[in-house]
Design a protein around this motif. Structure first.
Motif, PDB file in Angstrom:
ATOM      1  N   GLY A 110       0.820  -1.211   0.000  1.00 26.13           N
ATOM      2  CA  GLY A 110       0.000   0.000   0.000  1.00 26.13           C
ATOM      3  C   GLY A 110       0.850   1.254   0.000  1.00 26.13           C
ATOM      4  O   GLY A 110       0.508   2.262  -0.634  1.00 26.13           O
ATOM      5  N   LEU A 111       1.985   1.185   0.703  1.00 25.56           N
ATOM      6  CA  LEU A 111       2.887   2.328   0.725  1.00 25.56           C
ATOM      7  C   LEU A 111       3.432   2.613  -0.672  1.00 25.56           C
ATOM      8  O   LEU A 111       3.658   3.766  -1.041  1.00 25.56           O
ATOM      9  N   ARG A 112       3.655   1.553  -1.440  1.00 27.59           N
ATOM     10  CA  ARG A 112       4.150   1.727  -2.811  1.00 27.59           C
ATOM     11  C   ARG A 112       3.070   2.335  -3.718  1.00 27.59           C
ATOM     12  O   ARG A 112       3.360   3.184  -4.554  1.00 27.59           O
ATOM     13  N   LEU A 113       1.822   1.894  -3.550  1.00 29.81           N
ATOM     14  CA  LEU A 113       0.775   2.259  -4.492  1.00 29.81           C
ATOM     15  C   LEU A 113       0.027   3.536  -4.106  1.00 29.81           C
ATOM     16  O   LEU A 113      -0.372   4.308  -4.969  1.00 29.81           O
ATOM     17  N   GLN A 114      -0.189   3.751  -2.811  1.00 26.70           N
ATOM     18  CA  GLN A 114      -0.974   4.905  -2.368  1.00 26.70           C
ATOM     19  C   GLN A 114      -0.308   5.597  -1.164  1.00 26.70           C
ATOM     20  O   GLN A 114      -0.884   5.676  -0.080  1.00 26.70           O
ATOM     21  N   PRO A 115       0.902   6.093  -1.340  1.00 24.81           N
ATOM     22  CA  PRO A 115       1.611   6.688  -0.192  1.00 24.81           C
ATOM     23  C   PRO A 115       0.891   7.882   0.418  1.00 24.81           C
ATOM     24  O   PRO A 115       0.861   8.041   1.644  1.00 24.81           O
ATOM     25  N   ASP A 116       0.286   8.737  -0.407  1.00 20.05           N
ATOM     26  CA  ASP A 116      -0.369   9.939   0.123  1.00 20.05           C
ATOM     27  C   ASP A 116      -1.563   9.594   1.002  1.00 20.05           C
ATOM     28  O   ASP A 116      -1.811  10.260   2.022  1.00 20.05           O
ATOM     29  N   ALA A 117      -2.292   8.558   0.640  1.00 19.47           N
ATOM     30  CA  ALA A 117      -3.457   8.169   1.438  1.00 19.47           C
ATOM     31  C   ALA A 117      -3.029   7.742   2.838  1.00 19.47           C
ATOM     32  O   ALA A 117      -3.674   8.100   3.843  1.00 19.47           O
ATOM     33  N   PHE A 118      -1.948   7.005   2.950  1.00 19.78           N
ATOM     34  CA  PHE A 118      -1.481   6.559   4.267  1.00 19.78           C
ATOM     35  C   PHE A 118      -0.839   7.707   5.045  1.00 19.78           C
ATOM     36  O   PHE A 118      -0.974   7.801   6.270  1.00 19.78           O
ATOM     37  N   LEU A 119      -0.146   8.609   4.356  1.00 21.97           N
ATOM     38  CA  LEU A 119       0.415   9.780   5.037  1.00 21.97           C
ATOM     39  C   LEU A 119      -0.702  10.676   5.566  1.00 21.97           C
ATOM     40  O   LEU A 119      -0.566  11.286   6.635  1.00 21.97           O
ATOM     41  N   ASP A 120      -1.801  10.779   4.829  1.00 18.87           N
ATOM     42  CA  ASP A 120      -2.959  11.534   5.325  1.00 18.87           C
ATOM     43  C   ASP A 120      -3.446  10.954   6.646  1.00 18.87           C
ATOM     44  O   ASP A 120      -3.796  11.695   7.583  1.00 18.87           O
ATOM     45  N   GLN A 121      -3.476   9.634   6.736  1.00 18.70           N
ATOM     46  CA  GLN A 121      -3.943   8.996   7.977  1.00 18.70           C
ATOM     47  C   GLN A 121      -2.966   9.231   9.125  1.00 18.70           C
ATOM     48  O   GLN A 121      -3.387   9.453  10.265  1.00 18.70           O
ATOM     49  N   ILE A 122      -1.668   9.196   8.838  1.00 21.26           N
ATOM     50  CA  ILE A 122      -0.688   9.476   9.891  1.00 21.26           C
ATOM     51  C   ILE A 122      -0.846  10.910  10.384  1.00 21.26           C
ATOM     52  O   ILE A 122      -0.854  11.171  11.598  1.00 21.26           O
ATOM     53  N   GLU A 123      -0.996  11.831   9.441  1.00 19.80           N
ATOM     54  CA  GLU A 123      -1.172  13.236   9.846  1.00 19.80           C
ATOM     55  C   GLU A 123      -2.452  13.407  10.659  1.00 19.80           C
ATOM     56  O   GLU A 123      -2.473  14.133  11.665  1.00 19.80           O
ATOM     57  N   GLU A 124      -3.517  12.742  10.235  1.00 19.01           N
ATOM     58  CA  GLU A 124      -4.777  12.819  10.984  1.00 19.01           C
ATOM     59  C   GLU A 124      -4.604  12.256  12.395  1.00 19.01           C
ATOM     60  O   GLU A 124      -5.122  12.825  13.370  1.00 19.01           O
ATOM     61  N   GLY A 125      -3.865  11.160  12.520  1.00 14.05           N
ATOM     62  CA  GLY A 125      -3.617  10.579  13.830  1.00 14.05           C
ATOM     63  C   GLY A 125      -2.801  11.506  14.725  1.00 14.05           C
ATOM     64  O   GLY A 125      -3.057  11.619  15.928  1.00 14.05           O
ATOM     65  N   LEU A 126      -1.803  12.176  14.141  1.00 13.58           N
ATOM     66  CA  LEU A 126      -0.987  13.123  14.909  1.00 13.58           C
ATOM     67  C   LEU A 126      -1.825  14.309  15.376  1.00 13.58           C
ATOM     68  O   LEU A 126      -1.726  14.757  16.530  1.00 13.58           O
TER      69      LEU A 126
END
Length: 312
Positions: A287-303
């Motif tokens: 998923g990190l390879r295919l949709q990195p921005d989507a997962f970074l959005d979730q990390i930012e939301e969690g922070l």
């Protein structure tokens, strides 16, 4: 009168005992040193008791050749100063989940090389006797081998992977690999390897952690703590990435998380963290390879949910 030879001849018994420590393989030089003649070798091969491996090695059985035997035969083919190098040296030292099409052997520049398509035998300007371990099969020291495997890898991705794998499996330490890298003065991959080793020295233990750390910096998000130790009643465990101040944990799921032996342990660790009140995000490497921005959005939301705010 010609010598009468039997397979129980003391010379042949000694040869089999010596070959047992070399994957069933002896060099012609070793056989001749036991007073076994080239004509006797030829006779054993014709009788289908032995097999020729290249033109310098003999397999003292008629069965399949083991991986260890293949490595010994490759070194014998390279000559008296040859050694396993790069990925082959790491595999001989115990590296797992890494394969090569052919055994890689290095010899000094200018050495006579008996070419054989079965093995990857190369002259190299990086060859030095001080880099070679000659206890057991001759091979390059692990830190040196790790750097060379990365320099000789087919892609940058493979180069990164083999360094991470060597550290992860404790074949070589990040410190020793870094020290060895300082010896490399010129190579197109030198800058990349410096970046990877710096990440490993900073605590990254998987390919996914390195990728996420780079992406977090580009996004302006705070740096995580890597491989933090947590304890519960079942024992202690390590967190891939964590932000204790914001009660956020990110676990990077590489392919090894799908192995049966890891599934239960991963679930128990995840549950224990959640019960302590932290938010746990899981990022599959694919998923990190295919949709990195989507997962970074979730990390930012969690922070942000934990109280972090981007500085104005």
């Amino acid at each position: 009168m010609p010598r009468q030879v039997t397979y129980d001849d003391a010379r042949f018994v000694t040869a089999r005992e010596l070959a047992a420590d070399q994957g069933g393989v002896l060099s012609r030089r070793q056989l001749y040193g036991l007073d076994i003649t080239r004509w006797e070798v030829r006779g054993q091969v014709r009788a289908h008791r032995w097999q020729l491996i290249g033109d310098q090695s003999v397999h003292l059985t008629n069965g399949p050749l083991s991986e260890e035997g293949e490595r010994w035969a490759a070194v014998f083919q390279g000559g008296p100063r040859a050694c396993l190098d790069g990925g082959s040296a790491l595999i001989a030292a115990g590296l797992e989940r890494y394969t090569l099409e052919r055994v890689r052997v290095s010899v000094a520049r200018g050495a006579r090389v008996r070419r054989n398509r079965r093995f990857n035998i190369r002259q190299t300007r990086r060859w030095a006797e001080s880099d070679i371990v000659r206890v057991g099969i001759p091979r390059t020291r692990t830190a040196t081998a790790a750097i060379r495997a990365a320099l000789w890898a087919r892609t940058d991705r493979e180069a990164t992977y083999v360094l991470v794998l060597a550290v992860q499996q404790r074949i070589a330490s990040a410190h020793d690999i870094g020290t060895e890298l300082l010896r490399v003065r010129r190579d197109k991959r030198r800058v990349l390897l410096h970046s990877v080793v710096n990440e490993l020295l900073d605590g990254a233990q998987s390919l996914g952690e390195i990728d996420v750390a780079v992406l977090l910096r580009r996004r302006g998000l705070p740096a995580p703590t890597r491989q933090a130790v947590r304890k519960d009643r079942r024992g202690r465990y390590y967190l891939d990435l964590s932000w204790p101040d914001y009660r956020l944990v990110v676990e990077i799921d590489g392919i090894h998380h799908a192995w049966v032996e890891n599934v239960v342990g991963d679930a128990l660790r995840h549950n224990a963290i959640a019960l302590e009140g932290d938010t746990v995000l899981r990022i599959p490497l694919l998923g990190l390879r295919l949709q990195p921005d989507a997962f970074l959005d979730q990390i930012e939301e969690g922070l942000r949910a934990g109280g972090w705010a981007l500085a104005a």
